[in-house]
Structures are given as structure tokens and as C-alpha cells.
Design a protein around this motif. Structure first.
Motif, PDB file in Angstrom:
ATOM      1  N   ARG A 271       0.896  -1.139   0.039  1.00 30.08           N
ATOM      2  CA  ARG A 271       0.003   0.143  -0.007  1.00 30.08           C
ATOM      3  C   ARG A 271       0.866   1.275  -0.246  1.00 30.08           C
TER       4      ARG A 271
ATOM      5  N   GLY B 256      -5.052   3.517  -0.733  1.00 30.22           N
ATOM      6  CA  GLY B 256      -4.931   5.100  -1.141  1.00 30.22           C
ATOM      7  C   GLY B 256      -4.189   5.405  -2.384  1.00 30.22           C
TER       8      GLY B 256
ATOM      9  N   ALA C 198      -9.535   7.111  -5.416  1.00 30.25           N
ATOM     10  CA  ALA C 198      -9.661   6.350  -4.427  1.00 30.25           C
ATOM     11  C   ALA C 198     -11.081   6.569  -4.213  1.00 30.25           C
TER      12      ALA C 198
ATOM     13  N   PRO D 213     -10.355   5.333   0.641  1.00 30.02           N
ATOM     14  CA  PRO D 213      -8.862   5.181   0.957  1.00 30.02           C
ATOM     15  C   PRO D 213      -8.532   4.229   1.831  1.00 30.02           C
ATOM     16  N   GLU D 214      -9.657   3.599   2.787  1.00 32.84           N
ATOM     17  CA  GLU D 214      -9.371   2.762   3.635  1.00 32.84           C
ATOM     18  C   GLU D 214      -8.828   1.260   2.946  1.00 32.84           C
TER      19      GLU D 214
END
Length: 280
Positions: free
Chosen positions: A35, A82, A75, A78-79
């Protein structure tokens, strides 16, 4: 046999690079999606994975988590992953690989894959993926819908503007809920194992997730009336989950009950779907 297409599926936890022809995956490489690396590095890693197929394809399809419009990637939640707003995904990919590129949300691409080569029956279809997050795709009148269509995980309950649906039913939510209840940050597969071992807390988490998806299916049926709702993803295809969703759906009047079926293409639905679209 048509010329193969290179397909890249960038998700919240893993990236698959595959060579696809006529709905068949000829070869694939899957690596974790780091990520913190960002999209430039994700594409560079996919390019390295595709070196073994150099010269075998003339087009690239990208199936990605998030939102695609006019080749720009952003996005939605974003969780899940991102992504810089309006990242020029198609332009960057075409420049890196030197061929034409097409991009679409991963669940939208998977919907097309299931419609063409998987669980679809030829009628209108809705695909739901229940995994790290919750996504979806819609095929109407033989055409996949792009843009915002199918982002079911971002729906909110009436009167509740603080929480997305995927933050109440997804694999990420299941892990967080297990931790909140004092069982540690247990991944979804372990929660399913605990539920099968009759652990009350785990069964409650799985049931709450399945109930949310059952109610989503009801709402989809009321709005779109598809011939089938195809469910995939690591949570969606976990042993016993789909049966639980169907059992909970029995509480819905038969006139609006959905025809809920499992995805047939599993993790390859996205690359198969986007390859078919990019090769047209």
C-alpha cells in the motif's frame, strides 16, 4: 484464436498480472500490493512481471479498485487502497508498456467477465465482490456500466451518514470487529474457521456481514431486477457464506427475492473481463 491481452488487476491486498486470450488465462503472476509504494511502483512491478510475455500482446486492460473516469484513477474509499486523486493511469500505463491501455474498476470488469464467461445466463447481471471491501459491477442490455455504477460498498443506511456499507460487512470490518471484541486482529478466514467451530462471537460476526449483503441484494433487485446477482470475493465465496446470505434472503417476499449465485471465475474474473473489453 485472437491475440492475447495483458491484464493487470490491482486490488487492496494483491496485484495480478496475466496473459489472457478468449476468456482463458494463459499465465499469471500475483504479488502483494504494498500500500505504501503508490501507483507508479505498482505499475513498475506489473511491468516486471509481464516481461516473460513481451511481444505477445498489443493491448493492456487494467482492473483496479477505486474509481475510473476518462482514464484517471481515484480512490473511492482510501481505507481499501490510497490512490492520488486523478492519477493518469491509462496514460502512465501506455507510456510504460508501449501499447494501448483500457482501465475500469475491478468489480465492473469482473461483472463483465462473469457475464461473458462465468455465471451469467445472458440476461442483466449484477456482480458483488465481498472481500477486503465491497464492490460491484452492473451489466444491462449486454453492456457493462462504468463510472460510479456498482460501487455498492459506499452506500449508506437511511439516516446514517457516518458509515459506508463496506465498513459494516467487509473482510476488513470483520477483522476490526474481532479485535474490538478482544479476539485480536484476526483475518476473515480465521473468523470463518472459528464460526465453523461453533464459536458464538465468530458466528455473530459472519451473520451480521451476511445479513447486510442479503439486504443489499434485496435493494438491488428492487432497483435493477437483474436475472442474477453473482457473488464473489474472499468473503463472498468463503464456505457457508453464500448459503447464509440465501437463508437470510428468505425473509424477503418471494416477489423481490434475488437469484443469488456464486461467481465461477473466482479471482480471475477481473482479468478475464478487462482483457475481453481491452481486446475489442
Amino acid at each position: 484464436m485472437t491475440r492475447p491481452v495483458l491484464a493487470i488487476d490491482i486490488g487492496g491486498t494483491k496485484t495480478m498480472t496475466a496473459l489472457v486470450s478468449d476468456g482463458e488465462v494463459l499465465g499469471e503472476v500475483t504479488v502483494p500490493t504494498q500500500r505504501s509504494d503508490g501507483p507508479d511502483t505498482w505499475l513498475t512491478n506489473a511491468h516486471a512481471a509481464a516481461e516473460r510475455w513481451y511481444g505477445e500482446y498489443d493491448a493492456i486492460g487494467l482492473a483496479v479498485t477505486g474509481f475510473i473516469r476518462n482514464g484517471l484513477w481515484s480512490a473511492m474509499n482510501p481505507e481499501t487502497l490510497g490512490i492520488p486523486e486523478n492519477y493518469p493511469l491509462v496514460e502512465k500505463t501506455s507510456a510504460l508498456f508501449g501499447v494501448h491501455a483500457l482501465a475500469m474498476n475491478d468489480a465492473q470488469a469482473a461483472a463483465w467477465g462473469e457475464y461473458r464467461y462465468g455465471a451469467g445466463s445472458g440476461g442483466d447481471l449484477v456482480f458483488l465482490t465481498v472481500s477486503t471491501g465491497v464492490g460491484g459491477g452492473i451489466v444491462v442490455n449486454g453492456r457493462p456500466l462504468g463510472g460510479l455504477a456498482g460501487h455498492f460498498g459506499l452506500m449508506q443506511s437511511f439516516g446514517d451518514s457516518s458509515s459506508y456499507l463496506e465498513d459494516q460487512v467487509s473482510g476488513r470490518w470483520m477483522q476490526a470487529e474481532a479485535a474490538r471484541q478482544g479476539f485480536g486482529a484476526m483475518p476473515a478466514p480465521d473468523i470463518f474457521n472459528a464460526a465453523r467451530n461453533d464459536e458464538t462471537w465468530a458466528k455473530a460476526i459472519v451473520t451480521r456481514s451476511a445479513r447486510g449483503i442479503a439486504m443489499l441484494c434485496r435493494d438491488i433487485q428492487l432497483v435493477l431486477d437483474p436475472a442474477e446477482i453473482v457473488i464473489g470475493g474472499g468473503v463472498g465465496l468463503a464456505e457457508g457464506y453464500l448459503d447464509l446470505v440465501r437463508d437470510l434472503s428468505i425473509q424477503v417476499p418471494s416477489t423481490i427475492r434475488s437469484n443469488i449465485v456464486p461467481a465461477k471465475l473466482a479471482a480471475q474474473a477481473g482479468v478475464i473481463g478487462i482483457a475481453d473489453l481491452a481486446g475489442r
